[in-house]
Every structure is written in C-alpha cells, then in structure tokens.
Design a protein around this motif. Structure first.
Motif, PDB file in Angstrom:
ATOM      1  N   ASN A 159       8.963  -1.077  -6.348  1.00 37.75           N
ATOM      2  CA  ASN A 159       8.798  -2.363  -5.680  1.00 37.75           C
ATOM      3  C   ASN A 159       7.564  -3.090  -6.185  1.00 37.75           C
ATOM      4  OD1 ASN A 159      11.063  -2.081  -4.101  1.00 37.75           O
ATOM      5  ND2 ASN A 159       9.967  -1.408  -2.276  1.00 37.75           N
ATOM      6  N   ALA A 160       6.460  -2.356  -6.348  1.00 38.46           N
ATOM      7  CA  ALA A 160       5.217  -2.972  -6.798  1.00 38.46           C
ATOM      8  C   ALA A 160       5.368  -3.531  -8.217  1.00 38.46           C
ATOM      9  CB  ALA A 160       4.084  -1.963  -6.734  1.00 38.46           C
ATOM     10  N   LEU A 161       6.033  -2.780  -9.097  1.00 44.02           N
ATOM     11  CA  LEU A 161       6.259  -3.260 -10.458  1.00 44.02           C
ATOM     12  C   LEU A 161       7.100  -4.532 -10.448  1.00 44.02           C
ATOM     13  CD1 LEU A 161       7.014   0.159 -12.199  1.00 44.02           C
ATOM     14  CD2 LEU A 161       5.022  -1.295 -12.622  1.00 44.02           C
ATOM     15  N   ARG A 162       8.149  -4.554  -9.624  1.00 39.97           N
ATOM     16  CA  ARG A 162       8.996  -5.749  -9.535  1.00 39.97           C
ATOM     17  C   ARG A 162       8.221  -6.924  -8.950  1.00 39.97           C
ATOM     18  NH1 ARG A 162      14.461  -2.926  -7.052  1.00 39.97           N
ATOM     19  NH2 ARG A 162      15.333  -2.182  -9.019  1.00 39.97           N
ATOM     20  N   ALA A 163       7.367  -6.642  -7.961  1.00 38.27           N
ATOM     21  CA  ALA A 163       6.596  -7.715  -7.327  1.00 38.27           C
ATOM     22  C   ALA A 163       5.647  -8.363  -8.323  1.00 38.27           C
ATOM     23  CB  ALA A 163       5.820  -7.156  -6.137  1.00 38.27           C
ATOM     24  N   ILE A 177      -1.923  -1.933  -9.652  1.00 37.05           N
ATOM     25  CA  ILE A 177      -1.304  -1.186  -8.559  1.00 37.05           C
ATOM     26  C   ILE A 177      -2.283  -0.073  -8.203  1.00 37.05           C
ATOM     27  CG2 ILE A 177       0.642   0.235  -7.805  1.00 37.05           C
ATOM     28  CD1 ILE A 177       2.387  -1.214  -9.828  1.00 37.05           C
ATOM     29  N   MET A 178      -2.837  -0.134  -6.993  1.00 40.29           N
ATOM     30  CA  MET A 178      -3.864   0.806  -6.565  1.00 40.29           C
ATOM     31  C   MET A 178      -3.275   1.824  -5.599  1.00 40.29           C
ATOM     32  SD  MET A 178      -5.113  -2.329  -7.372  1.00 40.29           S
ATOM     33  CE  MET A 178      -5.195  -3.305  -5.875  1.00 40.29           C
ATOM     34  N   LEU A 179      -3.618   3.091  -5.803  1.00 39.00           N
ATOM     35  CA  LEU A 179      -3.146   4.153  -4.922  1.00 39.00           C
ATOM     36  C   LEU A 179      -4.341   4.970  -4.445  1.00 39.00           C
ATOM     37  CD1 LEU A 179      -0.956   4.099  -7.600  1.00 39.00           C
ATOM     38  CD2 LEU A 179       0.322   5.334  -5.867  1.00 39.00           C
ATOM     39  N   GLU A 180      -4.328   5.283  -3.163  1.00 43.58           N
ATOM     40  CA  GLU A 180      -5.404   6.096  -2.593  1.00 43.58           C
ATOM     41  C   GLU A 180      -4.845   6.967  -1.484  1.00 43.58           C
ATOM     42  OE1 GLU A 180      -9.491   4.503  -1.927  1.00 43.58           O
ATOM     43  OE2 GLU A 180      -9.070   4.958   0.181  1.00 43.58           O
ATOM     44  N   SER A 181      -5.313   8.198  -1.409  1.00 50.92           N
ATOM     45  CA  SER A 181      -4.963   9.073  -0.289  1.00 50.92           C
ATOM     46  C   SER A 181      -6.249   9.533   0.369  1.00 50.92           C
ATOM     47  CB  SER A 181      -4.145  10.281  -0.761  1.00 50.92           C
ATOM     48  OG  SER A 181      -4.943  11.156  -1.537  1.00 50.92           O
ATOM     49  N   ARG A 182      -6.236   9.593   1.705  1.00 51.94           N
ATOM     50  CA  ARG A 182      -7.427  10.032   2.427  1.00 51.94           C
ATOM     51  C   ARG A 182      -7.011  10.707   3.723  1.00 51.94           C
ATOM     52  NH1 ARG A 182      -9.258   3.763   3.006  1.00 51.94           N
ATOM     53  NH2 ARG A 182      -7.909   3.147   4.739  1.00 51.94           N
ATOM     54  N   PRO A 183      -7.832  11.625   4.195  1.00 54.97           N
ATOM     55  CA  PRO A 183      -7.491  12.313   5.445  1.00 54.97           C
ATOM     56  C   PRO A 183      -7.611  11.369   6.632  1.00 54.97           C
ATOM     57  CG  PRO A 183      -9.669  12.964   4.684  1.00 54.97           C
ATOM     58  CD  PRO A 183      -9.088  12.114   3.603  1.00 54.97           C
ATOM     59  N   LEU A 184      -6.742  11.558   7.622  1.00 56.92           N
ATOM     60  CA  LEU A 184      -6.815  10.792   8.858  1.00 56.92           C
ATOM     61  C   LEU A 184      -7.712  11.521   9.858  1.00 56.92           C
ATOM     62  CD1 LEU A 184      -3.068   9.823   9.272  1.00 56.92           C
ATOM     63  CD2 LEU A 184      -4.941   8.229   8.880  1.00 56.92           C
ATOM     64  N   ASP A 207      -0.594  -3.606  -4.306  1.00 55.86           N
ATOM     65  CA  ASP A 207      -0.333  -4.292  -5.564  1.00 55.86           C
ATOM     66  C   ASP A 207      -0.785  -5.739  -5.477  1.00 55.86           C
ATOM     67  OD1 ASP A 207       1.971  -6.242  -4.934  1.00 55.86           O
ATOM     68  OD2 ASP A 207       2.856  -4.352  -4.250  1.00 55.86           O
ATOM     69  N   THR A 208      -0.826  -6.407  -6.631  1.00 51.68           N
ATOM     70  CA  THR A 208      -1.244  -7.813  -6.710  1.00 51.68           C
ATOM     71  C   THR A 208      -0.050  -8.704  -7.017  1.00 51.68           C
ATOM     72  OG1 THR A 208      -1.818  -7.460  -9.037  1.00 51.68           O
ATOM     73  CG2 THR A 208      -3.585  -7.222  -7.424  1.00 51.68           C
ATOM     74  N   GLY A 209       1.136  -8.315  -6.535  1.00 53.90           N
ATOM     75  CA  GLY A 209       2.365  -9.029  -6.869  1.00 53.90           C
ATOM     76  C   GLY A 209       2.649 -10.234  -6.011  1.00 53.90           C
ATOM     77  N   VAL A 210       3.939 -10.608  -5.972  1.00 55.86           N
ATOM     78  CA  VAL A 210       4.363 -11.857  -5.346  1.00 55.86           C
ATOM     79  C   VAL A 210       4.221 -11.840  -3.831  1.00 55.86           C
ATOM     80  CG1 VAL A 210       6.789 -11.153  -5.185  1.00 55.86           C
ATOM     81  CG2 VAL A 210       6.228 -13.586  -5.329  1.00 55.86           C
ATOM     82  N   GLY A 211       4.272 -10.675  -3.199  1.00 48.82           N
ATOM     83  CA  GLY A 211       4.080 -10.578  -1.758  1.00 48.82           C
ATOM     84  C   GLY A 211       5.260 -11.086  -0.942  1.00 48.82           C
ATOM     85  N   MET A 212       5.048 -11.198   0.378  1.00 48.84           N
ATOM     86  CA  MET A 212       6.074 -11.643   1.314  1.00 48.84           C
ATOM     87  C   MET A 212       5.480 -12.636   2.300  1.00 48.84           C
ATOM     88  SD  MET A 212       8.159  -8.110   2.185  1.00 48.84           S
ATOM     89  CE  MET A 212       6.692  -7.099   2.378  1.00 48.84           C
ATOM     90  N   THR A 213       6.359 -13.358   2.996  1.00 46.59           N
ATOM     91  CA  THR A 213       5.904 -14.308   4.000  1.00 46.59           C
ATOM     92  C   THR A 213       5.479 -13.568   5.259  1.00 46.59           C
ATOM     93  OG1 THR A 213       8.074 -14.567   5.042  1.00 46.59           O
ATOM     94  CG2 THR A 213       7.607 -15.960   3.117  1.00 46.59           C
ATOM     95  N   PRO A 214       4.652 -14.198   6.118  1.00 50.63           N
ATOM     96  CA  PRO A 214       4.266 -13.562   7.385  1.00 50.63           C
ATOM     97  C   PRO A 214       5.465 -13.164   8.235  1.00 50.63           C
ATOM     98  CG  PRO A 214       2.837 -15.429   6.949  1.00 50.63           C
ATOM     99  CD  PRO A 214       3.922 -15.471   5.909  1.00 50.63           C
ATOM    100  N   GLY A 267      -0.231 -10.376  -2.961  1.00 50.24           N
ATOM    101  CA  GLY A 267       0.032  -8.952  -3.050  1.00 50.24           C
ATOM    102  C   GLY A 267       0.453  -8.312  -1.753  1.00 50.24           C
ATOM    103  N   THR A 268       0.708  -7.023  -1.816  1.00 51.44           N
ATOM    104  CA  THR A 268       1.205  -6.243  -0.682  1.00 51.44           C
ATOM    105  C   THR A 268       0.426  -4.936  -0.583  1.00 51.44           C
ATOM    106  OG1 THR A 268       3.425  -7.182  -0.871  1.00 51.44           O
ATOM    107  CG2 THR A 268       3.233  -5.079   0.293  1.00 51.44           C
ATOM    108  N   ARG A 269       0.144  -4.547   0.649  1.00 53.20           N
ATOM    109  CA  ARG A 269      -0.537  -3.276   0.907  1.00 53.20           C
ATOM    110  C   ARG A 269       0.314  -2.467   1.875  1.00 53.20           C
ATOM    111  NH1 ARG A 269      -4.115  -0.800   4.580  1.00 53.20           N
ATOM    112  NH2 ARG A 269      -5.845   0.350   3.613  1.00 53.20           N
ATOM    113  N   ILE A 270       0.736  -1.278   1.443  1.00 53.08           N
ATOM    114  CA  ILE A 270       1.540  -0.382   2.266  1.00 53.08           C
ATOM    115  C   ILE A 270       0.688   0.826   2.627  1.00 53.08           C
ATOM    116  CG2 ILE A 270       3.645   0.993   2.421  1.00 53.08           C
ATOM    117  CD1 ILE A 270       4.278  -1.903   2.071  1.00 53.08           C
ATOM    118  N   ALA A 271       0.620   1.141   3.906  1.00 50.83           N
ATOM    119  CA  ALA A 271      -0.103   2.325   4.367  1.00 50.83           C
ATOM    120  C   ALA A 271       0.898   3.292   4.984  1.00 50.83           C
ATOM    121  CB  ALA A 271      -1.177   1.948   5.381  1.00 50.83           C
ATOM    122  N   LEU A 272       0.973   4.492   4.424  1.00 51.40           N
ATOM    123  CA  LEU A 272       1.843   5.543   4.940  1.00 51.40           C
ATOM    124  C   LEU A 272       0.990   6.555   5.698  1.00 51.40           C
ATOM    125  CD1 LEU A 272       3.886   6.266   1.678  1.00 51.40           C
ATOM    126  CD2 LEU A 272       4.329   4.519   3.412  1.00 51.40           C
TER     127      LEU A 272
END
Length: 288
Positions: A159-163, A177-184, A207-214, A267-272
């Motif tokens: 998705n990030a590559l397409r964005a 495209i930035m990825l980070e993992s950290r303990p909760l 990612d720094t892609g096209v993003g989405m609307t609110p 861009g878009t930021r996804i937190a899992l």
C-alpha cells in the motif's frame, strides 16, 4: 463453505426485517469476497516463494545423491512448507477466526519478520525509500503466527509503495517508508482480546504518499466501508482502503488492533498494536 460475517436465519423474521437483513448480509458477503480477492495475490506470492525454495532444495539433493543429509534437510523443508501453506490457507479462508495454537506457535521477533517481508521488495525500491526497520522491541515476539504478521506487513508495504506512486510528485527523492517497532507500556496491554499476554509491541509503518481524506480515515478506523470516488473510477485510495480493511481483520484475529492517521498528499501512518511475549535467552539464540 465459509459463511459471511453476521449471517443469521431469516425465516422467522417479519418481511421488512427480512428484507433489511438480507441486504445487510448481501453487502457483507460482497465485502468478504472483495477482501479475499485483495488477499489472493499475497497468498499466491507466498506459496510460490515457499515452493520455489523447496524445489531448489530438492534439485540440490538429487544432484548430490551421496550426501544423505541433503535428503533429510529436504524432507524437513517439505514438512515446514506444508505447515506454512496450511497456515496461509487458514488465514485466507477464515480471516475472522484466530487459527494459531499459542502453545505450539513459532516465536519470531519483528526484526526477523521484517527481513522475510523486505526480501520480496525490489532492491531499487528498498534503496530509494530506505526500507529499514528501527527495532526497539528486541527480545519481544508477537504472540501469534509469524505468517499472519508477515501478511499484514506485506500488505501495508505494498500500500505504501502504491501511495507514493500515486503522489503528485512520485519521484521526489525525499519520499520514504519508515518502519519502527517499540515495546508498549504494561498499561496498554491489559485489554488484549482473548489473550493472556502481558507484553505488547507497537509496529509503525509510515509513508509520504498520497494519503486519504479525513472522512476515509474516520470510516477506516471505525471499521466502515470507505466511500468510493463519485466518478467510480479506479482509485488507488480505494484500493488502499480495501487492503487496510483486510489488515484490520487479520490483526483482530491475532488479538491486536490498528490505528490509521493520514492526510492527502502528505502521507499515512499506521500503528499496529500486537500482543507479545518476552523471549528467553534460548529462544533468542534460536531466532538469531
């Protein structure tokens, strides 16, 4: 056959209730089939990778019949390949159902999962976008099948590559495209759904892609279907939304959750948020 979500018996309901429920069920079935369609390329890619590795091992063993250890390794690889394909098939057919046996589940750190996923990305994209993981969760492993997290991460990177491709300036050298993992913190791990996990991992893909609307972000975070463009033209934003809904389903099956923040052309930021276990030294050596 797998039934669509929330499917119930309509025979004892009033006519107007039956009509409304039938419509709801038809939409749910259509959404479910669309999500399976979105997952199909990932499934085919993963199975093909496994079979390619297995074929290479088998050919090597045939070329060197005087080395019985190669035949033993090939048989072990067959068993591993069958196990992973079975897990993939369960995820593909039953995306709402947890399928892993936690007592027997392989324990793999996020860094290893990331390595497996990134191997499938083109080298020029890896170099151009800096696809490296800033891993701050060493010693923790997701408390679910690694293959499930691999599918989620693969989908999000696609998705990030397409964005970025959809961005008005897709060749801007500043795209990342930035990825980070950290303990909760422990307070964030006290409400895992049907989990006894006392640890957690936050895995962030930005990612720094096209993003989405609110509105689309709000619909996605609440689990709703995302509005399509009024022109009904094929939009990568539309495809992103479908892929993200698939990720939400897989993550829910793993006992985790997802949060999306996005702005158009920024861009878009996804937190899992993933339930996790702490690996002992023996497990860490095995993972390494």
């Amino acid at each position: 056959m797998h039934r669509a979500p929330d499917e119930t018996n309509l025979s004892d309901q009033p006519d107007e209730v039956r009509a409304e429920m039938a419509t709801t069920q038809a939409l749910a079935r259509a959404s479910h089939l669309a999500e399976l369609g979105a997952m199909a390329p990932l499934y085919a890619h993963e199975v093909n990778n496994l079979l390619t590795q297995l074929s290479a091992r088998a050919q090597l063993a045939q070329m060197r019949p005087g080395q019985p250890e190669l035949a033993t390794q090939t048989l072990q690889a067959v068993g591993d390949c069958c196990r992973r394909i079975e897990q993939l098939t369960q995820i593909f057919l039953l995306p709402d159902t947890p399928t892993d046996d936690h007592a027997q589940c392989e324990r793999v750190e996020i860094n290893e999962i990331h390595r497996r996923v990134i191997a499938g990305v083109r080298a020029d994209d890896r170099d151009r976008l800096g696809l490296e993981l800033n891993d701050l969760s060493t010693g923790l492993a997701p408390d679910t099948m690694p293959i499930m997290i691999e599918q989620i991460l693969s989908n999000l990177i696609i998705n990030a590559l397409r964005a970025i491709d959809e961005h008005p300036e897709p060749r801007d050298p500043h795209h990342r495209i930035m990825l980070e993992s950290r303990p909760l913190p422990p307070s964030a791990c006290s409400t895992w759904n049907n989990r006894s996990s006392t640890h957690g991992i936050e895995l962030i893909i930005e990612d720094t892609g096209v993003g989405m609307t609110p509105r689309q972000v709000s619909q996605l975070n609440s689990g709703q279907a995302i509005d399509l463009p009024s022109t009904r033209s094929k939009s990568k934003i539309e495809r992103h939304g479908l892929g993200l809904r698939v990720c939400r389903k897989l993550l829910a099956a793993a006992g985790g959750s997802m949060r999306c923040d996005s702005s158009l052309n920024q861009g878009t930021r996804i937190a899992l948020l993933l339930p996790a276990i702490k690996l002992d030294q023996k497990q860490l050596r095995h993972a390494a």
